[in-house]
Design an enzyme around this catalytic site. Structure first.
Site, PDB file in Angstrom:
ATOM      1  NE  ARG A 103      -1.840   1.909   3.114  1.00  0.00           N
ATOM      2  CZ  ARG A 103      -2.546   1.016   4.110  1.00  0.00           C
ATOM      3  NH1 ARG A 103      -3.371   0.529   4.691  1.00  0.00           N
ATOM      4  NH2 ARG A 103      -1.578   2.042   5.188  1.00  0.00           N
ATOM      5  CD  GLU A 124       3.525   3.568   6.092  1.00  0.00           C
ATOM      6  OE1 GLU A 124       5.471   2.937   6.437  1.00  0.00           O
ATOM      7  OE2 GLU A 124       3.442   3.907   6.774  1.00  0.00           O
ATOM      8  CG  ASN A 126       2.401   1.117   3.879  1.00  0.00           C
ATOM      9  OD1 ASN A 126       2.519   1.074   6.062  1.00  0.00           O
ATOM     10  ND2 ASN A 126       1.527   1.995   3.840  1.00  0.00           N
ATOM     11  CB  SER A 131      -4.640  -3.046   8.520  1.00  0.00           C
ATOM     12  OG  SER A 131      -4.008  -1.466   8.590  1.00  0.00           O
ATOM     13  CE  LYS A 283       7.800   4.827   8.335  1.00  0.00           C
ATOM     14  NZ  LYS A 283       6.799   3.789   8.833  1.00  0.00           N
ATOM     15  CE  LYS A 344       7.633  10.205   8.550  1.00  0.00           C
ATOM     16  NZ  LYS A 344       6.447   9.269   8.013  1.00  0.00           N
ATOM     17  CD  GLU A 348       6.195  -0.007   8.640  1.00  0.00           C
ATOM     18  OE1 GLU A 348       5.397   0.849   8.270  1.00  0.00           O
ATOM     19  OE2 GLU A 348       7.779   0.875   8.078  1.00  0.00           O
ATOM     20  N   GLY A 349       2.940   0.652  12.223  1.00  0.00           N
ATOM     21  CA  GLY A 349       2.071   0.297  13.029  1.00  0.00           C
ATOM     22  C   GLY A 349       1.185   1.783  13.843  1.00  0.00           C
ATOM     23  NE  ARG A 428      -4.436   5.245   6.164  1.00  0.00           N
ATOM     24  CZ  ARG A 428      -3.821   4.866   6.261  1.00  0.00           C
ATOM     25  NH1 ARG A 428      -3.150   4.287   7.933  1.00  0.00           N
ATOM     26  NH2 ARG A 428      -2.755   5.267   5.363  1.00  0.00           N
TER      27      ARG A 428
HETATM   28  P1  ADP Z   1       3.105   4.081  10.247  1.00  0.00           P
HETATM   29  O1  ADP Z   1       4.522   3.115   9.576  1.00  0.00           O
HETATM   30  O2  ADP Z   1       3.543   4.176  11.889  1.00  0.00           O
HETATM   31  O3  ADP Z   1       1.645   4.261   9.935  1.00  0.00           O
HETATM   32  P2  ADP Z   1       3.660   6.708   8.892  1.00  0.00           P
HETATM   33  O4  ADP Z   1       4.944   7.281   8.315  1.00  0.00           O
HETATM   34  O5  ADP Z   1       2.641   6.293   8.284  1.00  0.00           O
HETATM   35  O6  ADP Z   1       3.808   5.595   9.608  1.00  0.00           O
HETATM   36  O7  ADP Z   1       3.660   7.275   9.726  1.00  0.00           O
HETATM   37  C1  ADP Z   1       2.184   7.870  10.514  1.00  0.00           C
HETATM   38  C2  ADP Z   1       0.770   8.629  10.078  1.00  0.00           C
HETATM   39  O8  ADP Z   1       1.734  10.538  10.925  1.00  0.00           O
HETATM   40  C3  ADP Z   1       0.468   9.025   8.986  1.00  0.00           C
HETATM   41  O9  ADP Z   1      -0.908   8.401   8.724  1.00  0.00           O
HETATM   42  C4  ADP Z   1       0.679  10.998   8.669  1.00  0.00           C
HETATM   43  O10 ADP Z   1      -1.473  11.034   9.329  1.00  0.00           O
HETATM   44  C5  ADP Z   1       1.477  11.471  10.357  1.00  0.00           C
HETATM   45  N1  ADP Z   1       2.681  11.931   9.029  1.00  0.00           N
HETATM   46  C6  ADP Z   1       3.215  10.410   8.796  1.00  0.00           C
HETATM   47  N2  ADP Z   1       4.681  11.333   7.883  1.00  0.00           N
HETATM   48  C7  ADP Z   1       3.918  12.547   8.163  1.00  0.00           C
HETATM   49  C8  ADP Z   1       4.515  13.683   7.058  1.00  0.00           C
HETATM   50  N3  ADP Z   1       5.862  13.744   6.569  1.00  0.00           N
HETATM   51  N4  ADP Z   1       3.207  15.067   6.650  1.00  0.00           N
HETATM   52  C9  ADP Z   1       2.814  14.705   7.569  1.00  0.00           C
HETATM   53  N5  ADP Z   1       1.858  14.237   8.144  1.00  0.00           N
HETATM   54  C10 ADP Z   1       2.965  12.981   8.354  1.00  0.00           C
HETATM   55 MG    MG Z   2       1.319   3.908   7.673  1.00  0.00          MG
END
Ligand code: ADP
Ligand code: MG
Length: 453
Positions: A103, A124, A126, A131, A283, A344, A348-349, A428
């Site tokens: 995804r 990101e 995945n 999910s 990441k 970060k 994940e998760g 989402r």
């Molecule tokens: P995870 O692997 O925990 O899902 P993500 O990289 O998807 O990590 O980050 C989790 C959430 O944080 C995202 O769904 C988004 O809402 C927010 N987020 C992540 N990166 C950014 C960014 N560069 N700018 C704004 N919001 C972000």
């Molecule tokens: Mg994510």
């Protein structure tokens, strides 16, 4: 509104838009009453990146040196990455097929000076435990029902990722070619998103006559064994091991859990994902691929440009970046303007990232070596829109941002791609003042798209 809410909740329950809440009660999964509008051009643009992104990841996962070079520094202070990397080095694998369920997640960045322009920016990609292939379809179905007598109903964008995911798994099982084949679903002991997983199991059984066996890593260690290379669970052969767990160190809190993972890796089961594919989705690798030279090792110029158009700045913490007067390390820049970044770790998760003042606290407590386990990402300023969120029967109408995820499936035999397809989307939606976005973590609500004319 009350009638509409009651109608929406009843429909979600009857149609399986469900989860377990913290008290282990069955409740409707969080959803929005109104869908999110997107232009056809923007949607087509992000969907068209699914197959090239899968291809990119296939090639990255096959590059052992790259994974080693860029993840070894993170592994120094991150035992989880270290263990995964060790498993990769041991190279237990006896399976030349790579099956992927992926995804690609985006936010639509809005320029403050020109708010009418939206730029899809990748959050990101995945490669493990993607999910909501079932619940996203259930949410879409709910919106079709709610807007059946409304003009908006005809603008809704249909999605049912599970159809493509199940078909991909079925084709992979056929290629595995064993009469006792099953899907082994690796689960967390205390899973709240169980119905999303069940949706897939039932479809596989009903449509393809493929049974699914659900087990934690510990259970796999105790019950599973190898027979002529096959991973045996009871009378079944785990032709596919589909991970809906194993993306977080919490899933490896015992030695037994690592034993389970070793057993899976040593078998000829097709893993979704394999260890290198899990590592490729980290990441740190996302950050490394923003280097123009590195991404061009894996994809053609034209593809590199299309992918790069959706990248935001992502930096190693000690990398020099442009500042007012002269270049300074990224981590120092983040101390000065933390509101412009997201910090970060290799996790994940949901719930693991740092925003705003948290970034300052984290960075101040970090040693130079520890900094290597993190990346810094430019904060994406997503378009905001009003939405009504429904969480366990309670509504809240507020300014929100929406993250769109594009599901893909891919099967490759060594470097030969057998299929590589887009299979649908997920949205989402969360309140604009929330930083994180996980649905199960309780931050976001499931949504679907309609086309804005
Ligand atoms: P995870 O692997 O925990 O899902 P993500 O990289 O998807 O990590 O980050 C989790 C959430 O944080 C995202 O769904 C988004 O809402 C927010 N987020 C992540 N990166 C950014 C960014 N560069 N700018 C704004 N919001 C972000
Ligand atoms: Mg994510």
């Amino acid at each position: 509104m009350l009638n509409r809410l009651a109608e929406a909740i009843d429909f979600s329950i009857v149609n399986g838009l469900l989860k377990l809440n913290n008290d282990h009660q069955v409740v409707h999964a969080p959803f929005t009453l109104n869908p999110y509008g997107i232009s056809r051009l923007t949607l087509d643009g992000i969907v068209s990146l699914t197959t090239p992104s899968n291809q990119l990841m296939l090639r990255v996962a096959a590059d052992e040196d790259l994974l080693q070079e860029h993840l070894a520094p993170s592994a120094k202070t991150d035992p989880f990455v270290q263990e995964l990397l060790k498993l990769h080095q041991v190279g237990l694998g006896t399976q030349d097929y790579q099956l992927m369920v992926t995804r690609n997640d985006f936010l639509l960045h809005q320029e403050q000076e020109a708010p009418e322009l939206l730029y899809p920016k990748q959050v990101e990609f995945n490669t493990i435990s993607c999910s909501f292939p079932f619940l996203s379809a259930r949410t879409n179905h709910l919106h079709q029902f709610l807007y059946r007598d409304d003009a908006l109903g005809s603008q809704l964008v249909y999605t049912d990722p599970l159809i493509g995911v199940a078909a991909a798994l079925a084709e992979a099982i056929e290629r595995y070619g064993h009469a006792q084949a099953c899907v082994l679903s690796v689960i967390q002991p205390d899973e709240h998103n169980i119905f999303d997983q069940r949706g897939m199991e039932y479809l596989l059984l009903e449509q393809y006559d493929i049974p699914t066996i659900r087990m934690t890593l510990e259970e796999i260690a105790s019950v599973g064994h190898l027979h002529e290379g096959h991973l045996m669970v009871g009378n079944h052969v785990a032709a596919i091991t589909y991970f809906r767990a194993a993306y977080t160190p919490q899933d490896f809190s015992t030695k037994e859990a690592w034993k389970g993972r070793h057993l899976i890796e040593a078998s000829s089961s097709m893993k979704v994902p394999s260890i290198p594919m899990q590592l490729a989705g980290m990441k740190k690798i996302q950050q490394v691929l923003t280097h123009p030279k590195i991404i061009r090792k894996f994809v053609e110029e034209d593809t590199a440009r299309r992918l790069e158009a959706t990248f935001t700045g992502i930096y190693a913490l000690d990398e020099l970046i442009e500042s007012r007067d002269s270049p300074i390390p990224a981590w120092q820049q983040a101390l000065e303007t933390p509101e412009h970044y997201v910090l970060k770790p290799q996790r994940e998760g949901g719930g693991n990232n740092f925003f705003g003042e948290e970034i300052v606290q984290e960075l101040q407590a970090m040693t130079e070596v520890e900094r290597r386990a993190y990346i810094l990402m430019d904060r994406i300023h997503a378009e905001t829109h009003e939405a009504t969120l429904v969480v366990e029967g309670q509504t809240q109408t507020t300014q929100c941002v929406s993250e769109i995820g594009c599901y893909g499936v891919c099967l490759a035999h060594r470097s030969e791609i057998i299929f590589n397809q887009d299979v649908g989307y997920l949205v989402r939606t969360k309140s604009a003042d929330q930083n994180e976005g996980g649905v199960c973590a309780g931050y976001a609500c499931l949504n679907s798209l309609y086309l804005k004319s």
